[in-house]
Write a protein that holds these residues in place. Sequence first.
Motif, short mmCIF file in Angstrom:
data_model
loop_
_atom_site.label_atom_id
_atom_site.label_comp_id
_atom_site.label_asym_id
_atom_site.label_seq_id
_atom_site.Cartn_x
_atom_site.Cartn_y
_atom_site.Cartn_z
N PHE A 173 -1.67 -50.74 27.40
CA PHE A 173 -1.75 -49.41 27.98
C PHE A 173 -0.93 -49.42 29.27
N LEU A 174 0.02 -48.45 29.41
CA LEU A 174 0.91 -48.41 30.56
C LEU A 174 0.74 -47.11 31.31
N GLY A 175 0.87 -47.17 32.64
CA GLY A 175 0.75 -45.96 33.44
C GLY A 175 1.45 -46.09 34.77
N ILE A 176 1.65 -44.96 35.45
CA ILE A 176 2.22 -44.94 36.79
C ILE A 176 1.32 -44.08 37.69
N SER A 177 1.55 -44.17 39.00
CA SER A 177 0.67 -43.50 39.95
C SER A 177 1.10 -42.06 40.24
N ALA A 178 1.61 -41.38 39.23
CA ALA A 178 1.92 -39.94 39.30
C ALA A 178 1.58 -39.35 37.93
N PRO A 179 1.14 -38.09 37.87
CA PRO A 179 0.73 -37.52 36.58
C PRO A 179 1.88 -37.05 35.71
N THR A 180 3.10 -37.06 36.24
CA THR A 180 4.27 -36.74 35.42
C THR A 180 5.28 -37.87 35.55
N PHE A 181 6.11 -38.03 34.52
CA PHE A 181 7.09 -39.11 34.51
C PHE A 181 8.31 -38.71 35.34
N THR A 182 9.11 -39.69 35.73
CA THR A 182 10.28 -39.44 36.56
C THR A 182 11.25 -38.49 35.87
N THR A 183 11.42 -38.63 34.56
CA THR A 183 12.31 -37.77 33.79
C THR A 183 11.51 -37.10 32.69
N PRO A 184 11.81 -35.85 32.36
CA PRO A 184 11.01 -35.15 31.36
C PRO A 184 11.28 -35.56 29.92
N ASP A 185 12.49 -36.06 29.63
CA ASP A 185 12.81 -36.46 28.27
C ASP A 185 13.96 -37.47 28.30
N VAL A 186 14.36 -37.97 27.13
CA VAL A 186 15.36 -39.03 27.09
C VAL A 186 16.75 -38.55 27.50
N ARG A 187 17.06 -37.28 27.27
CA ARG A 187 18.37 -36.78 27.71
C ARG A 187 18.51 -36.92 29.21
N GLU A 188 17.44 -36.51 29.92
CA GLU A 188 17.48 -36.62 31.38
C GLU A 188 17.36 -38.08 31.82
#
Length: 396
Positions: A173-188
């Motif tokens: 199980f992986l996570g970061i300390s923000a509720p959204t990821f740095t980029t919204p999708d693989v294109r970005e």
Amino acid sequence: MNTGRALNDMLTRVLWLGRRIDPLLRPAIDKLVRPPLQGAAQWVVRHRLPDPGPGLARERRIAGEEQIVGEIIATMEKFLRREYGPGQAQRAGNTKTYGVVRGEFEVPDSIPEDLRHGLFARPGTYRAWVRLAGPGPLAPADLHDNAIMSIGVKVTGVPGTKLIEDEKNTQDFLGISAPTFTTPDVRENLQLQQEVWNRTPLLYFIRPGRSHWADLIMQGLYAKTAASPLQATYYSCVPYLLGAGQAVQFRFVVRPFPFRRVPLRPGPDYLREALATTLAERDVIFDMLVQVQTDPRRMPIEHAGVVWPERLSPPVPVAVLRLPRQHFDSPAQRAFADNLSFNPWHALLEHRPLGNQNRARLAIYTILSRVRQQMNAAPPIEPTGSEEFPAKASAR
């Protein structure tokens, strides 16, 4: 030095200054600034989303997705080979390891019936290894990192068919300390990796013509100067199956204990030292909660920049992650930590990763982990949870 790199370096120094004064401002930011600013950023993101179509837990591939993922891998591999020599390679993301510590993952018997799937199907306690780390792509002094920390929980001794075969008995199980990821999708994400290669990562957020201001706001609101990696909530940011036809996101929420303050003069590895000092004195407990997707538009599968609203789906506890008192800083345990591979596809079928960022992780994590291990002449390790290492505290 080109103009873009000069601008990036100037902005980086401004951020370093902000990191020093953040502990003084953070209580007011979290209470007064974060709610309205996050609300505004999320409004913008939601109103730009394409129609996901009907149905829950439904995936839609992005046009040219495989080619995009291939370019991401090629760019990140070039970065690794440029930055590190043989025997010195680090992870290309979530780079700086504060510690890999021993854990106990307990599944209680009180889980609601609709969430009893996969690892949560029946009560049990499992050994785990837990990696707490910084964001990367390099490993500078802690105060010079961008303050979004990461967690990787590798539950061991998990029976059942796995999605990939390089590990037979683990569930990650992986996570970061923000509720959204740095980029919204693989294109970005490809744009970000290209900026990282050019040594201009901050320009990803503000470059004219393809700026990502909403993502910058979300990351900035949670990029606090942490006193300890044990004082954060960690979010999956991307969805996973939980059973058949049911998508969830998860988070690890720490139970309150006497929290530490940021040192007046933090050393380059003060987060590792804080982790070591706390675990030498006490157990630390995280509750794992899942949030079930109930609205395909407000809780999208293919966009990692949206916070799933709690009013539509309150988070529900499914497990307890206990980090018992311990020392973890011997050279042997550090080497063990460097050779572990964390991958969301180390998973039971019932926990299959969903969405384009997770689909990309299958190839990205697998290939880059292999590259790193080959550069270091280090064979891959599947831990059992029963590994023992000599005790040595890192706190000074």
